[in-house]
Design a protein around this motif. Structure first.
Motif, PDB file in Angstrom:
ATOM      1  N   LEU A 172      45.643  15.709  31.599  1.00 48.59           N
ATOM      2  CA  LEU A 172      45.547  17.138  31.883  1.00 48.59           C
ATOM      3  C   LEU A 172      44.601  17.425  33.040  1.00 48.59           C
ATOM      4  CD1 LEU A 172      45.438  18.489  28.227  1.00 48.59           C
ATOM      5  CD2 LEU A 172      47.292  18.779  29.861  1.00 48.59           C
ATOM      6  N   LYS A 173      43.600  16.571  33.217  1.00 46.54           N
ATOM      7  CA  LYS A 173      42.646  16.773  34.302  1.00 46.54           C
ATOM      8  C   LYS A 173      43.076  16.091  35.595  1.00 46.54           C
ATOM      9  CE  LYS A 173      38.725  17.125  31.130  1.00 46.54           C
ATOM     10  NZ  LYS A 173      37.442  16.513  30.687  1.00 46.54           N
ATOM     11  N   GLY A 174      44.222  15.389  35.553  1.00 48.14           N
ATOM     12  CA  GLY A 174      44.690  14.717  36.748  1.00 48.14           C
ATOM     13  C   GLY A 174      43.994  13.405  37.020  1.00 48.14           C
ATOM     14  N   GLY A 175      43.347  12.840  36.000  1.00 46.85           N
ATOM     15  CA  GLY A 175      42.626  11.591  36.202  1.00 46.85           C
ATOM     16  C   GLY A 175      43.522  10.372  36.120  1.00 46.85           C
ATOM     17  N   GLU A 176      42.936   9.221  36.347  1.00 44.36           N
ATOM     18  CA  GLU A 176      43.662   7.958  36.320  1.00 44.36           C
ATOM     19  C   GLU A 176      43.732   7.454  34.887  1.00 44.36           C
ATOM     20  OE1 GLU A 176      46.161   5.744  38.031  1.00 44.36           O
ATOM     21  OE2 GLU A 176      44.877   6.900  39.376  1.00 44.36           O
ATOM     22  N   VAL A 177      44.897   6.917  34.496  1.00 46.54           N
ATOM     23  CA  VAL A 177      45.109   6.406  33.144  1.00 46.54           C
ATOM     24  C   VAL A 177      45.367   4.914  33.236  1.00 46.54           C
ATOM     25  CG1 VAL A 177      46.488   6.624  31.043  1.00 46.54           C
ATOM     26  CG2 VAL A 177      46.086   8.630  32.479  1.00 46.54           C
ATOM     27  N   ASP A 178      44.735   4.156  32.326  1.00 45.12           N
ATOM     28  CA  ASP A 178      44.946   2.715  32.318  1.00 45.12           C
ATOM     29  C   ASP A 178      46.380   2.401  31.903  1.00 45.12           C
ATOM     30  OD1 ASP A 178      42.322   2.273  33.015  1.00 45.12           O
ATOM     31  OD2 ASP A 178      41.640   2.170  30.925  1.00 45.12           O
ATOM     32  N   PRO A 179      47.009   1.395  32.502  1.00 44.45           N
ATOM     33  CA  PRO A 179      48.388   1.056  32.129  1.00 44.45           C
ATOM     34  C   PRO A 179      48.460   0.508  30.713  1.00 44.45           C
ATOM     35  CG  PRO A 179      47.497  -0.572  33.648  1.00 44.45           C
ATOM     36  CD  PRO A 179      46.491   0.533  33.575  1.00 44.45           C
ATOM     37  N   GLY A 180      49.684   0.636  30.129  1.00 41.88           N
ATOM     38  CA  GLY A 180      49.913   0.123  28.792  1.00 41.88           C
ATOM     39  C   GLY A 180      49.594   1.153  27.736  1.00 41.88           C
TER      40      GLY A 180
END
Length: 806
Positions: A282-290
Motif C-alpha cells: 500500500l505504501k509502494g515499498g519493495e516486497v521480498d520475492p516468494g
C-alpha cells in the motif's frame, strides 16, 4: 403406407412382382425388372447395404427405412421403404413385400400414434403441453428431473403452482405470445432455481410451439426444456473475465485497483469479497520475492471490501489492520502462496469462519450453508496479500471451477496491483524530489507581494518538471521565474533542480533576462549531450532537450518589469481596476532546441497590478496543448483572474481550483505577484562630479540621510563604503558618477559610473600599501556585487538595518 408402390421379392431379393405404381414411381416397365436382383435397381451405396438389410429383415421380420432407387432415366429417387414378410418361402412364391413411397415434398414416413407417444415419453428432453389456459395436460418423464413432481401431479396446474422458484410470469408471458401470434419461440433461456435444486441456480433453454386442431384453432402450447446450466456458467465466467479485463487496472492506484477486483467479483462470483494487502504494498515499498514469512513481519491491511447486500454502503474496515488467529486459512494462504477453498463451511465454535476477523467487516449472516475461498495475490513471484471470497444464505457453495475463476481474477488484478505499487513508489520518489527542489517558502522582499500554488499531476506520466522561484536581487529588485522541463518522473524533477540552481546562480550575476535565458539554453544543450550522448544534434549542431522558462525582473523604484520568454506561456497582467491584459511578448525558442536569440520587453506596472506567471498545466484540463485554442484559453484565464479576492494567496488557490481538477493530468504552477512601489522618501540619488574633493561632501550627505532614516548606527560603516566606492569610480572611471541610497529591508548603496570595467576583490599582503578597499567592503556589508547597464556599471552593497556587521 397409403399410396405406396408394391414390389414383391423372393428369398434371394429378386424382383418377382412389379405394380403400375412402382412403374410410375421409378419409371421401369414390369418386363424390364421382374427376374432381376433388387440390388441392380438401387444406387451403388445402397446396393452395398442390401446384404446387411436382408439379414436384418430375416432377424426382425421386417425393416423400415430410406433407400435410393435408380430411376429409368438415371436420377436417384429417395423412397421410404417398408419391408414385411409375405408368408412361407415356397418355391416360386414371394418371400417379402416391399412398400415404397416417394419422400419428395413429405416430412417423412407416417408413424403410428404409439411410435410418436413412445418417442415423446422416452425423449431425454423435457417436453410438456399446456392448454390455452396454460394448465398442464401432458408432460414426459424427462421433465420430472426439473422438479414439480410426477407428470400426473402436474395435470391441471400452472407453472407457478409447481415451480415457485421460477419466474412463472415471464414464462407464461412467452406462452401467451405464442398462442396469440402462432410464431414459435426457440432457445429462450431462463435462469432461476427449481424445486429439485433450491440452492443452485440453473439455466434452461426452452422452445415454444403452438398446437392447432384441424381447423387451425389453437389447442395449447407444446414446449421443450433442456438444462444448459454448464453452458450458462461457462458463458458467465467468460463474461466476468471480460469485465475483469476491462475494469481492473484502469488506474495506477493500489487501493482503486483492489476495489475494482472486489467490485467485479460481486455479485457475479461471490456475495462478499475482501482484499487484504501488505502494508508495504500500500505504501509502494519493495516486497521480498516468494511467500510471506509471517504476519508479524508483514502485517495485512484491508484495501478493499464489497458486499452484495448493500453495494452503496461504505466499504467496511478499509484501511484497518486485519488480524487472524494463528493457523487460520488466511495466514496459511499468505505464507504458503497456495489457494484454499471450503465448499461447505459450517461455523463451529472456536475456529476461523468465513468473514471473521478482529478489525474487518465482521461475520457473515449465518443463514444456511457458507462457503469460502482464499486466493493469494501473487505477481512476478511475489506475494502481495490475499483475496477472500464468501457465499452465504441460499447461494450454492463454491466449487473447483469457481476457484479457478477466482484465481484468474486475482492473477489479472495482481499484475495491475504490482504495477500500481511500482508506480506509487516511483511517483512518491519523484514527488518528494520535486517538492524538495521547489522553494519551501518564499523569500522576504519589498518589491512584490507574491503567492504561489503548485499542484502535482495525478499520474506519473504527467508529473513533470514544473517549477517556480522568487529571487531577491540587488537594488531592492526581485526576479520571478516559472519553467517547465520536457519529460516526466524523476528525470524531469532532477533536470528541473539543475535548471533552478542555474537560474539562481545567473540571477546572482545580475544578468538581464534575455542573457539569463541564453546561458540556460547552453546549459540545457550540454546536459542533453551528457545524459544522452546518442541524441542527434539539431541543425545548428546542438542536441535537442527542451524546457521552457519565463524570467521577469521587477524594479520597485522605477516600476518597470523586464521579461523574456523561452518557449513559455505568455503572462497575464491584472490592473488595479481588475481588468486583465496579455502583453505581447516574443515567445522565443524553447531551451535546448535552437532558434533566434531571446528578446526582452519592458512593462510599466502600476502599484497594485498583479503579474500572473503560470505553466501550461494550468489550462491542460481542456485537452492536449496541440488541440487547444489559445484565445479560448486566455479567455478562461481572464474570467478567473477577474474574480476579486481579499488575499493574494486565496486568489491564487481559487484560480487553480477553478481551472484544474484536484488531480490534474499535468503539473500546475501559478505564481501571482502584486507590484509595490518604493516610497520616494526611502530613496535618494545624487549626481557627482569626478573630483576627489567630492568624497568628503558625499560622506556628509550620507550621514545626514541616515540620520533622517533613523539609521545612525550604520553611519560609520556606510561612510566607509561610500568613500571607497566613490573614490574607486573617480580613480578608475571617466565622466559623471551617480550615488543612490535605498532603504528597503536592507540599506542599499549603489555607485554608477560609465566604465565597463568592474573591480575585483583582492586579498592584500601585510606589506601592500593599497588594494584593501573592496576587501573592507566585503567585511563590512552583507552582500556586494556588480551589475552592468547599457551605459556602464553599478557597484552595490547591502547592509542589515539591524546594525553594522563588524
Amino acid at each position: 403406407m397409403t399410396d405406396a408402390a408394391v414390389v414383391l421379392l423372393d428369398a434371394r431379393a429378386t424382383v418377382t412382382g412389379w405394380t403400375a405404381d412402382a412403374e410410375r414411381l421409378f419409371g421401369h416397365r414390369r418386363a424390364d425388372v421382374v427376374g432381376r436382383p433388387a440390388a441392380a435397381l438401387l444406387m451403388p451405396e445402397d446396393a452395398a447395404r442390401l446384404p446387411v438389410l436382408a439379414a436384418r429383415c430375416a432377424r426382425d421380420d421386417g425393416w423400415t427405412g430410406l433407400l435410393a432407387v435408380r430411376h429409368r432415366d438415371g436420377h436417384p429417387v429417395v423412397a421410404t421403404v417398408r419391408v414385411v414378410p409375405a408368408g412361407a418361402a415356397d418355391a416360386g412364391a414371394p418371400r417379402w413385400v416391399a412398400l415404397a413411397a416417394d419422400t419428395d415434398g413429405t416430412p417423412g414416413w407416417r408413424m403410428s400414434r404409439g411410435v410418436l407417444e413412445r418417442m415423446a415419453a422416452h425423449s431425454p428432453i423435457g417436453i410438456a403441453i399446456v392448454d390455452v389456459d396454460l394448465r398442464f395436460v401432458w408432460s414426459n418423464a424427462a421433465l420430472e428431473r426439473f422438479g414439480g413432481g410426477p407428470g400426473h401431479e402436474r395435470i391441471g396446474k400452472r407453472l407457478g403452482d409447481i415451480q415457485p422458484g421460477l419466474d412463472a410470469q415471464a414464462l407464461e408471458g412467452v406462452m401467451r405470445q405464442v398462442l396469440a401470434t402462432g410464431e414459435s419461440v426457440a432457445d429462450y433461456e431462463h435462469v432461476g432455481t427449481v424445486r429439485s435444486s433450491p440452492h443452485r441456480q440453473t439455466a434452461h433453454a426452452m422452445s415454444f410451439t403452438r398446437l392447432d386442431d384441424d381447423a387451425g384453432r389453437p389447442l395449447g402450447v407444446y414446449y421443450t426444456v433442456v438444462d444448459v446450466s454448464d453452458r450458462h456458467r461457462a458463458r458467465e465466467r467468460l463474461t466476468l473475465l471480460d469485465q475483469a479485463g476491462e475494469r481492473i487496472g484502469r488506474t495506477l492506484d493500489v487501493v482503486r485497483t483492489a476495489q475494482e477486483l472486489a467490485d467485479v467479483a460481486v455479485p457475479g462470483l461471490a456475495d462478499l469479497v475482501t482484499v487484504d494487502l501488505l502494508e508495504t504494498v500500500l505504501k509502494g515499498g519493495e516486497v521480498d520475492p516468494g511467500p510471506v514469512g509471517g504476519p508479524d513481519a508483514a502485517p495485512l491491511r484491508r484495501a478493499a471490501h464489497r458486499s452484495a447486500g448493500d453495494p452503496a454502503a461504505a466499504p467496511a474496515g478499509v484501511g484497518q489492520v486485519v488480524r487472524h488467529p494463528a493457523g487460520a486459512p488466511p495466514l496459511t494462504a499468505l505464507t504458503t502462496g497456495t489457494s484454499w477453498i471450503e465448499e461447505r463451511l459450517a461455523p463451529p465454535a472456536g475456529r476461523w469462519t468465513a468473514g471473521q476477523d478482529r478489525d474487518g467487516a465482521g461475520p457473515l449472516p449465518d443463514a444456511g450453508p457458507h462457503s469460502a475461498m482464499i486466493v493469494p495475490v501473487r505477481a512476478r513471484g511475489t506475494t502481495l496479500g490475499i483475496t477472500t471470497f464468501f457465499r452465504h444464505g441460499r447461494t450454492e457453495p463454491f466449487d473447483r471451477d469457481d476457484l479457478a475463476l477466482a484465481e484468474e481474477f486475482v492473477a489479472r488484478a495482481a499484475l495491475s496491483l504490482d504495477n500500481a505499487r511500482r508506480y506509487t513508489r516511483e511517483r512518491d520518489a519523484a514527488l518528494v524530489l520535486q517538492r524538495h527542489l521547489l522553494p519551501h517558502r518564499l523569500p522576504e522582499q519589498d518589491a512584490m507581494e507574491v503567492a504561489a500554488c503548485y499542484r502535482p499531476a495525478d499520474e506519473l506520466t504527467g508529473l513533470g518538471g514544473d517549477w517556480f522561484d522568487v529571487i531577491p536581487l540587488s537594488g531592492a529588485r526581485v526576479a520571478l521565474v516559472v519553467g517547465d522541463v520536457v519529460g516526466h518522473g524523476i528525470e524531469a524533477a532532477a533536470a528541473m533542480g539543475r535548471l533552478r540552481a542555474a537560474v539562481q546562480t545567473l540571477a546572482d550575476l545580475d544578468l538581464p533576462p534575455e542573457e539569463v535565458l541564453a546561458h540556460l539554453d547552453d546549459l540545457v544543450d550540454r546536459s542533453a549531450g551528457e545524459d544522452e550522448p546518442g541524441t542527434p544534434p539539431r541543425a545548428d549542431g546542438v542536441r535537442a532537450k527542451g524546457a521552457s522558462c519565463l524570467y521577469a525582473v521587477y524594479d520597485p523604484v522605477a516600476g518597470l518589469c523586464t521579461l523574456a520568454s523561452a518557449g513559455h506561456a505568455l503572462p497575464a497582467v491584472v490592473a488595479p481596476d481588475g481588468t486583465v491584459d496579455f502583453p505581447g511578448l516574443p515567445p522565443g525558442p524553447a531551451l535546448g532546441v535552437g532558434g533566434p536569440p531571446f528578446e526582452a520587453i519592458e512593462l510599466r506596472l502600476d502599484e497594485g497590478s498583479v503579474l500572473a506567471l503560470f505553466t501550461d498545466g494550468l489550462l491542460a484540463a481542456e485537452g492536449p496543448a496541440g488541440l487547444r485554442d489559445g484565445a479560448a484559453d486566455r479567455e478562461r484565464l481572464r474570467r478567473v483572474l477577474e474574480r476579486p479576492a481579499a488575499a493574494l494567496d486565496d486568489r491564487c488557490l481559487a484560480a487553480v481550483d477553478a481551472l484544474v481538477p484536484a488531480r490534474p493530468p499535468d503539473d500546475v504552477v501559478l505564481l501571482l505577484a502584486r507590484a509595490r512601489r518604493l516610497p520616494a522618501d526611502r530613496m535618494v540619488s545624487w549626481e557627482l562630479p569626478a573630483d576627489p574633493a567630492t568624497v568628503a561632501e558625499v560622506r556628509k550627505r550620507t550621514s545626514r540621510q541616515l540620520s533622517e532614516w533613523g539609521l545612525d548606527e550604520l553611519t560609520f560603516t556606510t561612510e566607509l563604503v561610500v568613500s571607497e566606492l566613490v573614490t574607486n569610480a573617480i580613480r578608475h572611471a571617466s565622466g559623471p558618477i551617480r550615488l543612490r541610497l535605498i532603504m528597503s529591508r536592507t540599506l542599499v548603496c549603489e555607485v554608477w559610473d560609465a566604465s565597463p570595467t568592474a573591480p575585483h576583490l583582492r586579498h592584500p599582503r601585510t606589506t601592500d600599501e593599497g588594494g584593501r578597499g573592496l576587501f573592507l567592503i566585503s567585511r563590512c556589508t552583507q552582500r556586494w556585487g556588480t551589475r552592468y547597464t547599457q551605459d556602464g556599471k553599478i557597484i552595490w552593497t547591502e547592509q542589515s538595518l539591524a546594525g553594522p556587521s563588524v
